[in-house]
Design an enzyme around this catalytic site. Structure first.
Site, PDB file in Angstrom:
ATOM      1  CE1 TYR A 124      -2.249   3.307   2.557  1.00  0.00           C
ATOM      2  CE2 TYR A 124      -3.656   2.578   0.773  1.00  0.00           C
ATOM      3  CZ  TYR A 124      -3.349   3.506   1.751  1.00  0.00           C
ATOM      4  OH  TYR A 124      -4.128   4.635   1.907  1.00  0.00           O
ATOM      5  CG  ASP A 219       5.990   3.577   0.383  1.00  0.00           C
ATOM      6  OD1 ASP A 219       4.780   3.443   0.069  1.00  0.00           O
ATOM      7  OD2 ASP A 219       6.363   4.208   1.388  1.00  0.00           O
ATOM      8  CE  LYS A 247       2.751   4.700   7.867  1.00  0.00           C
ATOM      9  NZ  LYS A 247       1.355   4.719   8.349  1.00  0.00           N
TER      10      LYS A 247
HETATM   11  P1  KE4 Z   1      -0.351   8.495   4.440  1.00  0.00           P
HETATM   12  O1  KE4 Z   1      -0.918   9.180   3.228  1.00  0.00           O
HETATM   13  O2  KE4 Z   1      -1.404   7.711   5.196  1.00  0.00           O
HETATM   14  O3  KE4 Z   1       0.444   9.440   5.345  1.00  0.00           O
HETATM   15  O4  KE4 Z   1       0.733   7.438   3.948  1.00  0.00           O
HETATM   16  C1  KE4 Z   1       0.368   6.482   2.991  1.00  0.00           C
HETATM   17  C2  KE4 Z   1       1.320   5.295   3.074  1.00  0.00           C
HETATM   18  C3  KE4 Z   1       2.313   5.173   2.136  1.00  0.00           C
HETATM   19  N1  KE4 Z   1       3.193   4.140   2.184  1.00  0.00           N
HETATM   20  C4  KE4 Z   1       3.123   3.201   3.159  1.00  0.00           C
HETATM   21  C5  KE4 Z   1       4.111   2.074   3.170  1.00  0.00           C
HETATM   22  C6  KE4 Z   1       2.125   3.293   4.162  1.00  0.00           C
HETATM   23  O5  KE4 Z   1       2.066   2.345   5.130  1.00  0.00           O
HETATM   24  C7  KE4 Z   1       1.203   4.358   4.125  1.00  0.00           C
HETATM   25  C8  KE4 Z   1       0.078   4.502   5.143  1.00  0.00           C
HETATM   26  N2  KE4 Z   1      -0.106   3.420   6.048  1.00  0.00           N
HETATM   27  C9  KE4 Z   1      -1.457   3.285   6.581  1.00  0.00           C
HETATM   28  C10 KE4 Z   1      -1.523   2.088   7.514  1.00  0.00           C
HETATM   29  N3  KE4 Z   1      -0.962   0.904   7.026  1.00  0.00           N
HETATM   30  C11 KE4 Z   1      -1.882   4.546   7.277  1.00  0.00           C
HETATM   31  C12 KE4 Z   1      -3.127   4.433   8.095  1.00  0.00           C
HETATM   32  C13 KE4 Z   1      -4.271   5.200   7.504  1.00  0.00           C
HETATM   33  O6  KE4 Z   1      -4.321   5.283   6.253  1.00  0.00           O
HETATM   34  O7  KE4 Z   1      -5.121   5.686   8.295  1.00  0.00           O
END
Ligand code: KE4
Length: 416
Positions: A124, A219, A247
């Site tokens: 993801y 990523d 994060k």
């Molecule tokens: P954000 O747009 O949520 O800051 O990041 C997206 C993203 C990109 N790449 C990786 C490897 C990620 O894990 C994420 C976001 N992770 C999720 C949970 N697995 C965030 C939680 C949420 O979307 O509320």
């Protein structure tokens, strides 16, 4: 509900409304406290309301909240990132991981003059349209193919391959070699549980990208400053061309970044023709929280301790599952971990999807009732922080002895 991932779609029941956090614990609106292994999905690596982070925020906020102009703070965080992450020579701050991967994709396409991107099933990369293909995290949790509202024209250029499957990547390059702008990969997959790269996988991607003139994009939104101070690329010794971060770099405030080779980053506006912008990019409060967090992570012994906590947790869980005769497999690296109600090994999305989600559901609620807050999905990783103590791990394992018995009573196996 401002993110689908927080819904209890995979486990049923009502999400807890969290009122405060301190250290490794959060409290819900009914006053119940929980040992927290979600950590706001990764950012809270130094625990909730960390005094150093709060001090830095108080100082920053006394000077205002946002200026939409260059500040010293964003330069200092950028310097810290460039000093820490081996492949990053220059970096651009943005406000979310989704933005970071979206920009990295645009830059890879511009720099190579190619349109296709290759991603891995179960990974993801945020909710940018072309990457909502066989995505993990909330997309997998909700069991939706990708998302309605994304025209097929937006995903036709996205090539998929199973995670850890170099032969599939080789075949994709054989078919579309000169059309593939980049291979985008989570160097440790944290959005279908927690899956480590098999030996040679990352090195193989590097070699295939070099052979076919594609860029390798890590990523590291989740793994950056999480599995090591220099991220997974430092741990595994593989150097991508571009890296996405998020994060931890914001310390719990909205900040993310993309960066890499200077010759690539110099193509980003205003230096180059690839447009990128953002009202709150480099926001002073987020920079302050990020810099304070990274300062704490530079202290000696932080990562060996995070790894020791994570290993103690998953090894303890595996021991209890074995004692109770439950099929269970775990993974842990640095301060992130995952587990499956599956005999193992789990090296990709197809195996992860065969894990017993019915048993996960029972386990999740039994843990929640006993004050342990796990991610409400089998397709998420868990996180320990520098605030988790051995006593917190022991308390978690005591709760798990009860929770595994609850899971074992689930007889009819429904894998989804
Ligand atoms: P954000 O747009 O949520 O800051 O990041 C997206 C993203 C990109 N790449 C990786 C490897 C990620 O894990 C994420 C976001 N992770 C999720 C949970 N697995 C965030 C939680 C949420 O979307 O509320």
């Amino acid at each position: 509900m401002n993110s689908a991932v927080r819904a209890f779609g995979a486990v049923g029941g009502t999400p807890r409304f969290i009122e405060k956090g301190k250290g490794c614990r959060v409290w819900d609106a009914d006053g119940n406290s929980y040992i927290d292994y979600v950590g706001s999905w990764g950012p809270l690596i130094v625990g909730h309301a960390n005094p150093s982070v709060l001090r830095a925020l108080r100082s920053a906020i006394s000077r205002g909240t946002s200026f939409g102009a260059p500040t010293e703070a964003e330069v200092e965080l950028a310097d810290a990132i460039c000093s820490a992450v081996p492949s990053v020579e220059q970096v651009r701050m943005v406000s979310s991981g989704t933005e970071a991967t979206m920009c990295a994709l645009r830059l890879a396409r511009a720099a190579t003059g190619r349109d296709r991107v290759l991603k891995f099933d179960g990974c993801y990369h945020g909710h940018v349209d072309p990457l909502l293909v066989a995505a993990g995290s909330g997309v997998a949790t909700l069991g939706v193919p990708g998302s309605v509202g994304v025209p097929s024209a937006f995903t036709d250029l996205t090539v998929q391959a199973p995670y850890n499957d170099l032969a599939a990547v080789d075949s994709a390059f054989a078919r579309w070699g000169r059309e593939i702008a980049c291979v985008l990969v989570e160097p440790v997959a944290g959005n279908m549980g927690c899956i480590l790269p098999v030996p040679g996988f990352l090195e193989g991607l590097r070699a295939l990208c070099d052979r076919h003139g594609a860029l390798l994009v890590f990523d590291e939104v989740m793994t950056g400053f999480r599995v090591a101070y220099g991220g997974a690329q430092q741990l595994f010794g593989v150097r991508p061309d571009l890296t996405c971060l998020g994060k931890v770099v914001g310390g719990g405030l909205p900040a993310a970044a993309f960066g890499g080779r200077r010759d690539l980053m110099q193509q980003i506006a205003p230096a180059g023709p690839v447009f990128q912008a953002g009202t709150l990019s480099g926001n002073p409060l987020a920079m302050a929280a990020g810099r304070a967090t990274l300062e704490l992570l530079r202290r000696p012994g932080v990562y060996p301790t995070l790894a020791a906590r994570g290993n103690a947790l998953v090894d303890g869980l595996a021991d209890i599952a074995r004692e109770q005769g439950i099929e269970f497999t775990t993974a842990a690296i640095g301060g992130m971990f995952g587990f499956y109600f599956h005999p193992g090994p789990v090296t990709g999305f197809e195996e992860a999807k065969k894990s017993r989600s019915d048993r996960f559901r029972a386990f999740f609620h039994a843990m929640l009732e006993q004050g342990v807050y796990l991610a409400p999905s089998p397709y998420e990783a868990g996180f320990v922080s520098t605030a988790h103590r051995p006593a917190d791990i022991e308390a978690t394992l005591s709760a798990a002895r009860v929770a595994f018995r609850r899971a074992a009573r689930v007889r009819t196996g429904t894998s989804r």
